[in-house]
Motif scaffolding. Sequence first.
Motif, PDB file in Angstrom:
ATOM      1  N   SER A  38      41.231  37.663  47.220  1.00  0.00           N
ATOM      2  CA  SER A  38      40.177  38.167  48.090  1.00  0.00           C
ATOM      3  C   SER A  38      40.695  38.990  49.262  1.00  0.00           C
ATOM      4  O   SER A  38      39.915  39.592  49.974  1.00  0.00           O
ATOM      5  N   TYR A  39      42.019  39.021  49.446  1.00  0.00           N
ATOM      6  CA  TYR A  39      42.547  39.894  50.488  1.00  0.00           C
ATOM      7  C   TYR A  39      42.469  41.344  50.055  1.00  0.00           C
ATOM      8  O   TYR A  39      42.263  42.248  50.854  1.00  0.00           O
ATOM      9  N   ASP A  40      42.659  41.555  48.772  1.00  0.00           N
ATOM     10  CA  ASP A  40      42.664  42.923  48.258  1.00  0.00           C
ATOM     11  C   ASP A  40      41.322  43.330  47.677  1.00  0.00           C
ATOM     12  O   ASP A  40      40.999  44.496  47.608  1.00  0.00           O
ATOM     13  N   LYS A  41      40.590  42.324  47.254  1.00  0.00           N
ATOM     14  CA  LYS A  41      39.458  42.607  46.397  1.00  0.00           C
ATOM     15  C   LYS A  41      38.229  41.914  46.945  1.00  0.00           C
ATOM     16  O   LYS A  41      38.314  40.800  47.442  1.00  0.00           O
ATOM     17  N   ASP A  42      37.108  42.546  46.800  1.00  0.00           N
ATOM     18  CA  ASP A  42      35.912  42.027  47.412  1.00  0.00           C
ATOM     19  C   ASP A  42      34.860  41.733  46.356  1.00  0.00           C
ATOM     20  O   ASP A  42      33.840  42.374  46.280  1.00  0.00           O
ATOM     21  N   LYS A  81      48.998  38.301  37.824  1.00  0.00           N
ATOM     22  CA  LYS A  81      50.031  38.388  38.857  1.00  0.00           C
ATOM     23  C   LYS A  81      50.026  37.153  39.747  1.00  0.00           C
ATOM     24  O   LYS A  81      51.082  36.633  40.115  1.00  0.00           O
ATOM     25  N   GLU A 138      42.862  45.990  34.116  1.00  0.00           N
ATOM     26  CA  GLU A 138      43.412  46.030  35.462  1.00  0.00           C
ATOM     27  C   GLU A 138      43.041  44.781  36.262  1.00  0.00           C
ATOM     28  O   GLU A 138      43.877  44.200  36.957  1.00  0.00           O
ATOM     29  N   LEU A 149      44.984  41.897  35.030  1.00  0.00           N
ATOM     30  CA  LEU A 149      46.386  41.956  35.465  1.00  0.00           C
ATOM     31  C   LEU A 149      46.550  41.382  36.867  1.00  0.00           C
ATOM     32  O   LEU A 149      47.514  40.666  37.155  1.00  0.00           O
TER      33      LEU A 149
END
Lengths: 150, 150
Positions: free
Chosen positions: B57-61, B39, B32, B35
């Motif tokens: 980094s907007y979605d994930k930290d 993307k 995941e 992926l």
Amino acid sequence: MYSSKINPIKSLSNVLFLPIWMMSKNIEKPTEAELKILKVLWQVGPCTVRQVHEALSYDKDSGYTTTLKLMQIMTEKGLVRRNESSRTHIYEATVSEADTQKQLLHKFLETAFSGSASKLVMQALGNHRTSKEELEQIRQLLDKIEKEKP
Amino acid sequence: MYSSKINPIKSLSNVLFLPIWMMSKNIEKPTEAELKILKVLWQVGPCTVRQVHEALSYDKDSGYTTTLKLMQIMTEKGLVRRNESSRTHIYEATVSEADTQKQLLHKFLETAFSGSASKLVMQALGNHRTSKEELEQIRQLLDKIEKEKP
DNA sequence: AAAAATATACGAAGAATTTCGTAATATAAC
DNA sequence: GTTATATTACGAAATTCTTCGTATATTTTT
């Protein structure tokens, strides 16, 4: 999470278009091994651990206690419920196949197809044999959806 | 694997109807986190680790070295290739988005929908907003498929 | 040229999932 | 009733995936 100053719209849209199933109570998401067990329960109905394990052993090569342990965990998670009246417990699924598919599909759609249902649909139709009857069913669904549109 | 004496047909059918994409060389299946990186590479093209990391980094930290490590692993797996001519390596995807989606979809179809493409399609169409244009595209694909049928 | 910033390499910790071995207990067979 | 068999409980090993810290090297800044 990172509090985005550049693209606040993204998270906002996620809130506005929250799918219906997400608003209902939290269903534990089954892992892959758990899903295999659920499939047996959905197909054959309430089962003992041994029945499930036998059903799985054609595809999977793991021991009896592995299946048992998984089913115990699933009980804790609430994915299955068990009748303990006799010594050999009888397990049954508490989540429906359709609901689970809905949930998994949503996740998959996001991760693999960035939310584009039509791309997914076209890929699915393009690469897998589908019978005439099934195609007709899909066509009817399309009609129904388009009729309900402005 | 269990060498089934009871249902040898199952494995046989898997051989006979092996999908085309499976016959090509083995593509490593992305996880995941991988992926998400792919993307970015698909969308913006060849990138440095930093570019990918910023994009994520907007979605994930998670830290920079996490992204770096993942991209190094992906290089070993052959999911990406990198140009090391300058010190800051430039990564690009070696697998196409369409091929990857095809692979993931196949797996998902089997695990979640027991291989029934039409069930998946109907669920996808039923629960997600799809534009008129997209519906029309799907309809055209249906026409094309049915025309090619006996 | 020294200091600061940036990049890669790499081992290892952390987390989630799957697997198994062993003990305890109940049922069945003898 | 004693032995054998089957079942559950449960901790912990094994695996896979993700995350991070630190060392080392290179470039940039001062």
